[in-house]
Scaffold this motif. Structure first.
Motif, mmCIF file in Angstrom:
data_model
loop_
_atom_site.group_PDB
_atom_site.id
_atom_site.type_symbol
_atom_site.label_atom_id
_atom_site.label_comp_id
_atom_site.label_asym_id
_atom_site.label_seq_id
_atom_site.Cartn_x
_atom_site.Cartn_y
_atom_site.Cartn_z
ATOM 1 N N ASN A 93 4.173 -7.856 -8.836
ATOM 2 C CA ASN A 93 4.429 -6.749 -8.108
ATOM 3 C C ASN A 93 5.699 -6.007 -8.347
ATOM 4 O O ASN A 93 5.707 -6.541 -9.603
ATOM 5 C CB ASN A 93 4.762 -7.287 -6.686
ATOM 6 C CG ASN A 93 6.168 -8.213 -6.848
ATOM 7 O OD1 ASN A 93 6.597 -8.384 -7.627
ATOM 8 N ND2 ASN A 93 5.705 -9.595 -6.162
ATOM 9 N N ALA A 94 5.798 -5.059 -7.527
ATOM 10 C CA ALA A 94 6.911 -4.115 -7.637
ATOM 11 C C ALA A 94 8.417 -4.885 -8.078
ATOM 12 O O ALA A 94 9.132 -4.477 -8.973
ATOM 13 C CB ALA A 94 6.861 -2.703 -6.855
ATOM 14 N N THR A 95 8.815 -4.944 -7.270
ATOM 15 C CA THR A 95 10.205 -6.073 -6.646
ATOM 16 C C THR A 95 9.981 -7.048 -7.696
ATOM 17 O O THR A 95 11.098 -6.683 -8.707
ATOM 18 C CB THR A 95 10.444 -6.675 -5.411
ATOM 19 O OG1 THR A 95 9.069 -6.429 -4.830
ATOM 20 C CG2 THR A 95 11.753 -7.377 -5.164
ATOM 21 N N ALA A 99 0.452 1.852 3.774
ATOM 22 C CA ALA A 99 1.666 2.037 2.696
ATOM 23 C C ALA A 99 1.282 0.307 3.436
ATOM 24 O O ALA A 99 2.893 0.536 2.046
ATOM 25 C CB ALA A 99 2.366 2.342 3.761
ATOM 26 N N SER A 149 3.058 -0.951 -7.105
ATOM 27 C CA SER A 149 1.929 -1.984 -6.699
ATOM 28 C C SER A 149 -0.080 -1.246 -6.999
ATOM 29 O O SER A 149 0.176 -0.496 -6.079
ATOM 30 C CB SER A 149 2.581 -2.296 -5.455
ATOM 31 O OG SER A 149 3.677 -2.345 -5.801
ATOM 32 N N ALA A 177 13.459 -2.824 -2.211
ATOM 33 C CA ALA A 177 13.374 -3.036 -3.957
ATOM 34 C C ALA A 177 13.728 -2.256 -4.615
ATOM 35 O O ALA A 177 13.901 -3.331 -5.865
ATOM 36 C CB ALA A 177 11.709 -3.119 -3.576
ATOM 37 N N HIS A 216 13.116 2.408 -0.286
ATOM 38 C CA HIS A 216 12.677 0.625 -0.095
ATOM 39 C C HIS A 216 13.351 0.323 -0.710
ATOM 40 O O HIS A 216 14.079 -0.051 -1.664
ATOM 41 C CB HIS A 216 11.414 0.915 -0.658
ATOM 42 C CG HIS A 216 11.080 -0.538 -0.129
ATOM 43 N ND1 HIS A 216 10.897 -1.835 -0.722
ATOM 44 C CD2 HIS A 216 9.472 -1.283 0.601
ATOM 45 C CE1 HIS A 216 10.416 -3.128 -0.131
ATOM 46 N NE2 HIS A 216 8.894 -2.457 0.749
ATOM 47 N N TYR A 274 -1.952 -2.791 -5.679
ATOM 48 C CA TYR A 274 -2.263 -2.686 -4.202
ATOM 49 C C TYR A 274 -1.776 -1.605 -3.207
ATOM 50 O O TYR A 274 -3.005 -1.830 -2.355
ATOM 51 C CB TYR A 274 -2.148 -4.205 -3.185
ATOM 52 C CG TYR A 274 -0.461 -4.890 -2.756
ATOM 53 C CD1 TYR A 274 0.484 -4.879 -3.845
ATOM 54 C CD2 TYR A 274 -0.748 -4.296 -1.706
ATOM 55 C CE1 TYR A 274 1.791 -4.663 -3.548
ATOM 56 C CE2 TYR A 274 0.944 -4.400 -1.508
ATOM 57 C CZ TYR A 274 2.065 -4.856 -2.063
ATOM 58 O OH TYR A 274 3.697 -5.197 -1.797
ATOM 59 N N LYS A 275 -1.442 -0.580 -3.335
ATOM 60 C CA LYS A 275 -0.779 0.256 -2.247
ATOM 61 C C LYS A 275 -1.742 2.047 -3.041
ATOM 62 O O LYS A 275 -2.197 2.742 -2.111
ATOM 63 C CB LYS A 275 0.328 0.875 -2.696
ATOM 64 C CG LYS A 275 1.599 -0.190 -2.447
ATOM 65 C CD LYS A 275 1.510 -1.183 -1.455
ATOM 66 C CE LYS A 275 2.808 -1.316 -0.781
ATOM 67 N NZ LYS A 275 3.472 -1.899 0.201
ATOM 68 N N ASP A 312 10.590 4.541 -8.048
ATOM 69 C CA ASP A 312 9.443 3.349 -7.305
ATOM 70 C C ASP A 312 8.740 4.153 -7.074
ATOM 71 O O ASP A 312 8.594 5.684 -6.538
ATOM 72 C CB ASP A 312 10.470 3.191 -5.989
ATOM 73 C CG ASP A 312 9.664 2.660 -5.284
ATOM 74 O OD1 ASP A 312 8.622 2.401 -5.883
ATOM 75 O OD2 ASP A 312 10.490 1.794 -4.794
ATOM 76 N N VAL A 370 5.518 2.998 -6.124
ATOM 77 C CA VAL A 370 5.208 2.590 -5.058
ATOM 78 C C VAL A 370 4.222 3.428 -4.539
ATOM 79 O O VAL A 370 2.550 3.141 -3.770
ATOM 80 C CB VAL A 370 5.257 1.435 -4.626
ATOM 81 C CG1 VAL A 370 5.086 0.470 -3.714
ATOM 82 C CG2 VAL A 370 6.355 0.938 -6.049
ATOM 83 N N HIS A 371 4.847 4.186 -3.471
ATOM 84 C CA HIS A 371 4.316 4.790 -2.576
ATOM 85 C C HIS A 371 3.486 6.323 -2.585
ATOM 86 O O HIS A 371 2.863 6.483 -1.865
ATOM 87 C CB HIS A 371 5.224 5.234 -1.045
ATOM 88 C CG HIS A 371 4.627 5.177 0.002
ATOM 89 N ND1 HIS A 371 3.643 4.873 0.973
ATOM 90 C CD2 HIS A 371 4.961 6.473 0.869
ATOM 91 C CE1 HIS A 371 3.201 5.228 1.982
ATOM 92 N NE2 HIS A 371 4.125 6.591 1.343
ATOM 93 N N HIS A 405 8.436 5.570 2.048
ATOM 94 C CA HIS A 405 7.583 5.232 2.424
ATOM 95 C C HIS A 405 7.333 5.092 3.452
ATOM 96 O O HIS A 405 6.000 4.285 4.197
ATOM 97 C CB HIS A 405 7.552 3.362 1.783
ATOM 98 C CG HIS A 405 8.786 2.812 1.975
ATOM 99 N ND1 HIS A 405 9.969 3.279 1.760
ATOM 100 C CD2 HIS A 405 9.331 1.613 3.099
ATOM 101 C CE1 HIS A 405 10.762 2.699 1.962
ATOM 102 N NE2 HIS A 405 10.380 1.597 3.053
HETATM 103 C C1 LIG Z 1 8.001 1.821 -1.961
HETATM 104 C C2 LIG Z 1 8.037 1.126 -1.851
HETATM 105 N N1 LIG Z 1 8.791 0.568 -3.227
HETATM 106 C C3 LIG Z 1 8.744 -0.783 -3.448
HETATM 107 C C4 LIG Z 1 7.590 -1.687 -2.726
HETATM 108 C C5 LIG Z 1 7.646 -3.569 -2.497
HETATM 109 O O1 LIG Z 1 6.228 -3.423 -3.882
HETATM 110 P P1 LIG Z 1 6.259 -5.446 -4.409
HETATM 111 O O2 LIG Z 1 5.311 -5.905 -2.751
HETATM 112 O O3 LIG Z 1 4.786 -4.671 -4.675
HETATM 113 O O4 LIG Z 1 6.940 -6.252 -4.669
HETATM 114 C C6 LIG Z 1 6.682 -1.153 -1.300
HETATM 115 C C7 LIG Z 1 6.342 -2.829 -0.200
HETATM 116 O O5 LIG Z 1 6.072 -2.252 0.464
HETATM 117 C C8 LIG Z 1 7.110 -0.072 -1.311
HETATM 118 O O6 LIG Z 1 6.570 0.608 -0.378
#
Ligand SMILES: Cc1ncc(COP(=O)(O)O)c(C=O)c1O
Length: 425
Positions: free
Chosen positions: A104-106, A42, A233, A136, A134, A235-236, A210, A212-213, A185
């Motif tokens: 990145n996502a943020t 994760a 993201s 972010a 998260h 990288y996940k 979001d 990302v996860h 996440h």
């Molecule tokens: C669910 C979730 N949202 C957002 C993020 C932030 O992602 P990034 O590091 O690409 O900004 C993460 C990072 O762990 C995440 O797990």
């Protein structure tokens, strides 16, 4: 194979595989050749050889700026265009230009939130965030409070799930946007995104997801989900460090974003200020190729439709991960852990946050680390969630997060270490 609400597409030609080709899958990830048990996916997953090759190939053969007339630069433009098409395929976007690449996502959530803030009408200034997300996808929206936004919380219930029935009464003609995750996440709990989108739209609001996860775990379908924006993201999801944003074309078109005067006010260019990391974007395209080739292998004959290959792969991944969830739940339950998420494998992904009664989370992760097992402890960048769970930010939880390439044998090693930890206390 398990069916669930997250798989919205069906293809007649998809063969039902007898078993998941785990040996072939693991052989594609060089980092998995080590005996280290990696249960911290994760925080960022491993990459297959095909992704490493794409990154290296890019740096070796076309490490130049895009937009030039010479062949190497033309090749960079082609790589970016291919990556947009590949990511659009992964998301089931209606067109590649709805996909923007970045760091990145943020930073993408911040970009969209600032753009939304610029156009906020006082009579529709409400943003709804959750206490499961998260940070972010929370702090970025809370930061708009100083810019005229009224940010309110859609709170999870004591069962630690977000219920759309609780969102509905919060929505009104004042709601501008709902921001929520597709899956926690931290707790691994899935959110019913299509239902959230329908509720938000019924009130005339937009939905920002979001993802990302969620991305490495199950099928994304932005058209079926009906969301307006979605962030990931790479990288996940088996790619190097990079992020991407998807938005409906007309939504992206109307967002006021920063761009130099001569940059067209059109997606994706208006979203991509400056230069992003081309080699990692090449890697992201290869990560989609990896998923597609997994699907092709599962489908055998009849694998001509690229989206069908993605559906086949993600359906099989989801199915496999449910077995991993079941086994992790058994191990944790039998070893006295307090599990903070769902007990039903169908309602979760194999991301598990837990604590052992009377034990500092860092003691567990350090013990595991000494035995070659990588897991994580802490607040998981989720201060509101920690608050709701009654946990301190400086200790938090232990998180073990698995993906499809993890195995029951690895869970066996984790269980052995957990038993050893418990008996050493
Ligand atoms: C669910 C979730 N949202 C957002 C993020 C932030 O992602 P990034 O590091 O690409 O900004 C993460 C990072 O762990 C995440 O797990």
């Amino acid at each position: 194979m398990t069916t669930d609400i997250y798989v919205t597409e069906t293809f007649e030609t998809i063969a039902q595989p007898a078993s998941f080709p785990i040996a072939e899958v693991r052989a594609q990830f060089p980092a998995l050749a080590e005996s280290f048990v990696f249960f911290d996916n994760a925080a960022g997953a491993q990459v297959p050889q095909i992704v490493l090759d794409a990154v290296m190939n890019h740096l070796l053969h076309c490490n130049v700026q895009r937009g030039g007339c010479y062949p190497k630069s033309v090749e960079v433009d082609r790589v970016i265009a291919t990556a947009r098409a590949k990511v659009a395929l992964l998301l089931n976007a209606s067109e590649p230009d709805e996909v923007a690449f970045g760091m990145n996502a943020t930073s993408f959530i911040r970009l969209v939130s600032l753009a939304i803030a610029q156009g906020l009408a006082p009579e529709r200034n409400q943003i709804i965030v959750t206490d499961l997300d998260h940070d972010a996808n929370v702090a970025t929206w809370l930061a708009l409070r100083g810019m005229g936004a009224d940010v309110i919380f859609w709170r999870m219930r004591d069962d630690r799930r977000l219920h759309v029935e609780d969102l509905v009464p919060l929505l009104s003609e004042r709601t501008r946007l709902v921001a929520c995750t597709a899956v926690s996440h931290a707790l691994g709990t899935l959110v019913d995104v299509p239902a959230v989108a329908a509720a938000a739209h019924a009130a005339g609001a937009e939905l920002f997801v979001d993802c990302v996860h969620y991305t490495p775990h199950a099928l994304i379908d932005v058209q079926a989900w009906g969301c307006d924006y979605l962030v990931c993201s790479g990288y996940k999801a088996f790619s190097p460090h990079m992020g991407f944003l998807w938005g409906r074309r007309e939504k992206l078109r109307s967002l006021p974003t920063f761009r130099e005067d001569f940059i067209p006010d059109e997606p994706p260019h208006k979203i991509e200020a400056g230069t992003f990391i081309f080699e990692n974007v090449a890697g992201m395209a290869a990560a989609v190729d990896y998923i597609e080739s997994l699907g092709a292998g599962l489908m055998g004959k009849g694998s001509n439709d690229p989206r069908a290959r993605i559906v086949a792969a993600m359906t099989a991944i989801r199915d496999r991960e449910q077995s991993l969830s079941r086994e992790m739940l058994r191990v944790l339950n039998e070893n006295g852990a307090i599990i903070y998420g769902e007990q039903a494998a169908e309602a979760r992904v194999p991301t598990l946050c837990f604590n052992l009664p009377g034990v500092h989370p860092a003691d567990v992760t350090n013990f595991m680390s000494d035995r070659g097992i990588g897991i994580r402890d802490g607040h998981m960048y989720a201060p509101r969630l920690m608050g709701r769970l009654g946990l301190a930010m400086d200790s938090g939880v232990v998180r073990a997060s698995l993906v499809h390439y993890n195995t029951l044998d690895e869970i066996g090693r984790f269980e052995e270490a957990l038993r050893a930890f418990q008996s050493a206390r």
